[in-house]
Design an enzyme around this catalytic site. Structure first.
Site, mmCIF file in Angstrom:
data_model
loop_
_atom_site.group_PDB
_atom_site.id
_atom_site.type_symbol
_atom_site.label_atom_id
_atom_site.label_comp_id
_atom_site.label_asym_id
_atom_site.label_seq_id
_atom_site.Cartn_x
_atom_site.Cartn_y
_atom_site.Cartn_z
ATOM 1 N N HIS A 172 1.001 -1.099 0.283
ATOM 2 C CA HIS A 172 0.036 0.027 -0.216
ATOM 3 C C HIS A 172 0.809 1.363 -0.045
ATOM 4 C CE1 HIS A 172 -4.096 -1.716 0.896
ATOM 5 N NE2 HIS A 172 -3.123 -2.687 1.038
ATOM 6 N N ASP A 384 3.294 9.370 -0.883
ATOM 7 C CA ASP A 384 2.154 8.602 -0.562
ATOM 8 C C ASP A 384 1.961 7.580 -1.353
ATOM 9 O OD1 ASP A 384 -0.198 8.129 1.054
ATOM 10 O OD2 ASP A 384 -0.951 10.330 1.257
#
Ligand code: ADQ
Length: 500
Positions: A172, A384
């Site tokens: 992720h 991110d």
């Protein structure tokens, strides 16, 4: 898409629940928050299956989880199974290896890493523990889908105890470039462990490219085939699929709930409280990768350089508490609060406070009301994996005339670049200019940009994400592509490193 006759076994560090003990000693179970939970709960609810993860309680607390989880299982519609950790494991596996090494390193912040060798030992033993729980709870045909950086060694441990099921892994967070990854003292072990999975998924092509570069330079006996979204790697007569699968949200659920009476009513109240102001919204977990101090400085820069913004804009910064037991995170909270109070002290006027700061977790309706009320979302992480807040904000832009300002270094930028205003979060003046541009953008431009954003998120939603990962995992392997240039001799590149 269904995987025939098999159940989906999701494995993640944390179960998708939070256990809290009331004053009367009774335990209660709340749904967890965070990107992974938001993404996967709708999938398991729809298809059933098992979720294996840590409850958040350490063994020394002696909590009887069986009954609590049986109750949660009834409510959630899928089975919850715990992997337990001791206090030492929590400290060295979770806070240590995962959050003092992999989290900063994979977000390109190597100077924040603490490469303590004992962390690696405990990381391996906890991954072994997870593997044992998985092995006890699976049937042969199940598809095991392991999530995130805490559990990179699980497939290796499962293979060692004889599990032959298909195992997929999704990262992720970003995968760093070779020059950064190579600083990891256990770089070969981690790469070899990852290659024990049948499918390895990354958020973006850039992450996949970084991983493939590391394989080419550091792993001698791998051959890579293919092109497009999914590549195939062949190593010692095994094949591993390596793909990029940008995670998304349940677009329709967000869009629908955003029009519910409760959300509309709350959004109206927020708008009335901040009348005649453009609302700029920031929503982040408390984390140094999210670029919150840099964002506050950019907002201050905008108020100084574009004084007509004063009284005209309000920044609502929501920070969700996270990892506050770690001193670095506590220091970050202090820094954010110092900046908020400095900026408010400098600019507040009667009837106008430039920054509204919220430090708590919000109910979903309240969060959606903020999404609805805000004219501009300011999503500026320093790095991110994806960033779901950016996608949720667009899904909730029902009238389609809001603006997304997005960091170039969020995984979401690859997909949303045509509709968002892209910024470099380190460039305080650039972000300030983007704020000014967003405030003054014509309605036609706002609509055209938001249309592109919403279409892209609607077409590639969370169900698309799951399907494309599973499709890549169970599809036949195609060998009709010529091999890519595989192992690259290292001498010129990194002469000091021995490869494995
Ligand atoms: P996170 O770092 O947690 O996720 P993000 O993708 O933004 O970051 O997800 C945050 C989630 O928390 C969103 O779904 C949001 O709705 C929820 N949330 C936000 N504010 C909240 C609040 N006040 N109360 C409750 N919930 C709130 C990690 C990676 C990301 C990646 C995701 C998914 O770091 O890069 O996008 O996993 O893969």
């Amino acid at each position: 898409m269904k995987t025939q006759g098999s159940r989906l076994i999701i494995v993640s560090n944390r179960l998708p629940i939070v256990l809290t003990q009331g004053e009367n000693g009774q335990w209660s179970i709340e749904p967890g928050s965070g990107g992974l939970v938001t993404a996967l709960v709708p999938i398991l609810r729809n298809r059933g299956g098992v979720w294996i993860g840590w409850s958040g309680m350490v063994e020394e607390e002696n909590v009887d989880l069986e009954e609590l989880l049986a109750d949660a299982t009834k409510k959630s519609g899928y089975t919850l199974k715990p992997a337990s950790l001791t206090a030492e494991e929590k400290s060295k596996f979770y806070y240590g290896f995962s959050n003092e090494i992999i989290w900063p390193l994979f977000h390109d912040l190597q100077s924040r890493c603490n490469f303590d060798p004992t962390y690696w030992l405990v990381y391996q033993s906890v991954n072994h523990k997870f593997a044992r729980v998985i092995a006890e709870n699976i049937k042969e045909k199940d598809f095991i889908w392991v999530h995130d950086y805490h559990l990179m060694n699980v497939a290796k441990e499962l293979r060692a105890i004889g599990v032959t099921s298909k195992i997929g892994f999704f990262l992720h967070i970003p995968f760093p470039p070779l020059d950064i990854f190579i600083k990891l003292p256990w770089r070969f072990q981690v790469l070899h462990a990852l290659l024990e999975y049948d499918t390895i998924g990354f958020q973006t092509l850039r992450d996949r490219h970084n991983f493939v570069q590391c394989l080419r330079i550091l792993i001698r006996d791998i051959t890579l085939y293919g092109k497009g979204q999914v590549l195939t790697g062949r190593i010692k007569n095994r094949e591993v699929r390596i793909g990029s699968f940008p995670i998304s949200i349940d677009y329709r659920a967000f869009a629908k709930q955003a029009t519910s009476q409760e959300v509309c009513e709350r959004a109206r109240c927020l708008r009335e409280a901040l009348l005649n102001c453009h609302i700029i919204l920031g929503v982040d977990r408390l984390d140094y990768t999210k670029g919150i101090p840099e964002r506050l400085k950019a907002f201050r820069n905008a108020l100084i350089r574009f004084p007509d913004l004063q009284r005209k804009v309000t920044l609502v910064q929501i920070v969700v508490p996270s990892r506050v037991e770690i001193p670095e995170y506590y220091d970050l909270k202090v820094e954010i609060e110092r900046l908020v109070s400095e900026i408010n002290g400098q600019f507040t006027q009667p009837g106008w406070v430039p920054i509204h700061y919220i430090f708590r977790s919000l109910e979903r309706t309240e969060l959606l009301a903020y999404y609805r009320a805000a004219d501009i979302a300011l999503v500026t992480p320093l790095k991110d994996g994806m960033n779901l807040v950016a996608k949720e904000y667009c899904a909730c832009s029902i009238y389609g005339d809001d603006v997304l300002i997005l960091s170039e270094f969020a995984g979401a930028a690859a997909q949303l670049q045509r509709g968002a205003l892209l910024v470099n979060p380190y460039d305080i003046e650039g972000v300030a200019e983007a704020i000014y541009r967003a405030v003054n953008m014509s309605q036609a431009e706002r609509r055209s940009r938001m249309r592109k954003l919403r279409r892209s998120i609607r077409e590639q939603d969370i169900f698309w994400w799951v399907d494309s990962f599973l499709q890549a995992s169970i599809a036949q392997h195609l060998d009709d592509f010529p091999p890519l240039e595989g192992y690259v001799p290292l001498d010129d590149y990194l002469p000091q490193v021995d490869i494995e």
